[in-house]
Write a protein that holds these residues in place. Sequence first.
Motif, PDB file in Angstrom:
ATOM      1  N   THR A  57      -3.492   5.371 -13.640  1.00  0.00           N
ATOM      2  CA  THR A  57      -4.019   4.018 -13.479  1.00  0.00           C
ATOM      3  C   THR A  57      -3.022   2.983 -13.981  1.00  0.00           C
ATOM      4  O   THR A  57      -2.814   1.935 -13.350  1.00  0.00           O
ATOM      5  CB  THR A  57      -5.351   3.863 -14.230  1.00  0.00           C
ATOM      6  OG1 THR A  57      -6.280   4.843 -13.756  1.00  0.00           O
ATOM      7  CG2 THR A  57      -5.943   2.472 -14.021  1.00  0.00           C
ATOM      8  N   ASN A  73      -5.039   9.693  -8.342  1.00  0.00           N
ATOM      9  CA  ASN A  73      -6.081   9.254  -9.283  1.00  0.00           C
ATOM     10  C   ASN A  73      -7.468   9.496  -8.705  1.00  0.00           C
ATOM     11  O   ASN A  73      -8.382   9.969  -9.403  1.00  0.00           O
ATOM     12  CB  ASN A  73      -5.893   7.779  -9.609  1.00  0.00           C
ATOM     13  CG  ASN A  73      -6.505   7.395 -10.946  1.00  0.00           C
ATOM     14  OD1 ASN A  73      -7.073   8.225 -11.646  1.00  0.00           O
ATOM     15  ND2 ASN A  73      -6.388   6.138 -11.299  1.00  0.00           N
ATOM     16  N   SER A 102       0.821  -1.209   0.000  1.00  0.00           N
ATOM     17  CA  SER A 102       0.000   0.000   0.000  1.00  0.00           C
ATOM     18  C   SER A 102       0.855   1.259   0.000  1.00  0.00           C
ATOM     19  O   SER A 102       0.511   2.253  -0.653  1.00  0.00           O
ATOM     20  CB  SER A 102      -0.933   0.005   1.213  1.00  0.00           C
ATOM     21  OG  SER A 102      -1.816  -1.102   1.178  1.00  0.00           O
ATOM     22  N   THR A 156      -0.138   2.751 -11.483  1.00  0.00           N
ATOM     23  CA  THR A 156      -0.574   1.996 -10.302  1.00  0.00           C
ATOM     24  C   THR A 156      -0.579   0.503 -10.581  1.00  0.00           C
ATOM     25  O   THR A 156      -0.149  -0.308  -9.739  1.00  0.00           O
ATOM     26  CB  THR A 156      -1.981   2.450  -9.870  1.00  0.00           C
ATOM     27  OG1 THR A 156      -1.962   3.847  -9.585  1.00  0.00           O
ATOM     28  CG2 THR A 156      -2.432   1.691  -8.625  1.00  0.00           C
ATOM     29  N   GLN A 164       1.642  -2.319  -8.693  1.00  0.00           N
ATOM     30  CA  GLN A 164       1.010  -3.461  -8.029  1.00  0.00           C
ATOM     31  C   GLN A 164       1.649  -4.770  -8.473  1.00  0.00           C
ATOM     32  O   GLN A 164       1.848  -5.689  -7.657  1.00  0.00           O
ATOM     33  CB  GLN A 164      -0.485  -3.475  -8.330  1.00  0.00           C
ATOM     34  CG  GLN A 164      -1.276  -2.400  -7.606  1.00  0.00           C
ATOM     35  CD  GLN A 164      -2.719  -2.350  -8.046  1.00  0.00           C
ATOM     36  OE1 GLN A 164      -3.078  -2.818  -9.132  1.00  0.00           O
ATOM     37  NE2 GLN A 164      -3.571  -1.765  -7.223  1.00  0.00           N
ATOM     38  N   THR A 213      -2.492   6.132  -6.378  1.00  0.00           N
ATOM     39  CA  THR A 213      -3.914   5.851  -6.140  1.00  0.00           C
ATOM     40  C   THR A 213      -4.628   7.095  -5.627  1.00  0.00           C
ATOM     41  O   THR A 213      -5.737   7.423  -6.073  1.00  0.00           O
ATOM     42  CB  THR A 213      -4.071   4.703  -5.127  1.00  0.00           C
ATOM     43  OG1 THR A 213      -3.396   3.538  -5.608  1.00  0.00           O
ATOM     44  CG2 THR A 213      -5.542   4.368  -4.924  1.00  0.00           C
TER      45      THR A 213
END
Length: 294
Positions: A236, A219, A209, A239, A243, A216
């Motif tokens: 996006t 966004n 996180s 991100t 991830q 995040t």
Amino acid sequence: MLGRLEFKKIRDFGQVINDTFTFMRQNFKPLITTYFMFCGLFVLASMLTMLLQQYKMVNIINTIGNGRNTNGIGFGAMYGVTYFLSILFSLASYASMSVAILSYIAIYIQKGNQTPTMDEVWGYFKYYFFRIFGSSILLIILLVVAFMFCLVPGFWLFPFIAMMFPIMVIENATLGYAFDRSFKIIKDNYWVTFGTLIVVWIIVYACMSMVVLPTTLFNMIGMFSGKNPHMNVTLTMITTVLQSLCQVFTIIPIITITLAYFSLVEQKESTGLMERISNFGSSEKPIDTRPEEY
């Protein structure tokens, strides 16, 4: 200075977690090398399919937000080929990671706590990958069905399913044997095992996180700051890439469940203790002289 970590010993809750990070620190470079060498292709495939899926989802959301789509979102638009491919490659990525790290640990123990070579890990990897991959699909389906029943059965099954992969690699076991074996060794130690895994996964998700949180947040701010909901495609995509790269953190719970496996086996069968008794009087120095609790 603390010597190389010994797996075959009894550990309490805190020792399992502490020794997880001790093993990571002692073997950081070869573990990361093993991860990228054997899992890199699957992680890349998973990332690309997820990027395609996210790009499609962002376009759908932005189209609806701009009022250009009044018919809602159909099943075909939401869950196309890329969606199912992303799931498939994500499962393959986690299976490859489990096999690679467990193979590394198995060879590490067999060599007397010495770093294995990539050729040695490859020999294990190609033997166990399809067994673990096929088993993971069945176990994920079982876990999803269990979570659908008010979550409780899913949480109850979680430690047993997690324990099955170390059993399959370290004991060269089938899925059925590993299923029975996991219940036998976790019996009477369920809450300690469950609590250890939960704490480690909380640490892992916290680390993930922290990496993806900035993009995040930006966004989300951009999405709700205008008159119409609008997601930033670039943020996006960034991100999603982050991830995928953060999957490397899941090495940690794999090590944790393996340490928990050896601890539980040692409590019930004392295999490591018997090995040390049989080697008593040899010229080799003990690997780890920290006191054990029996």
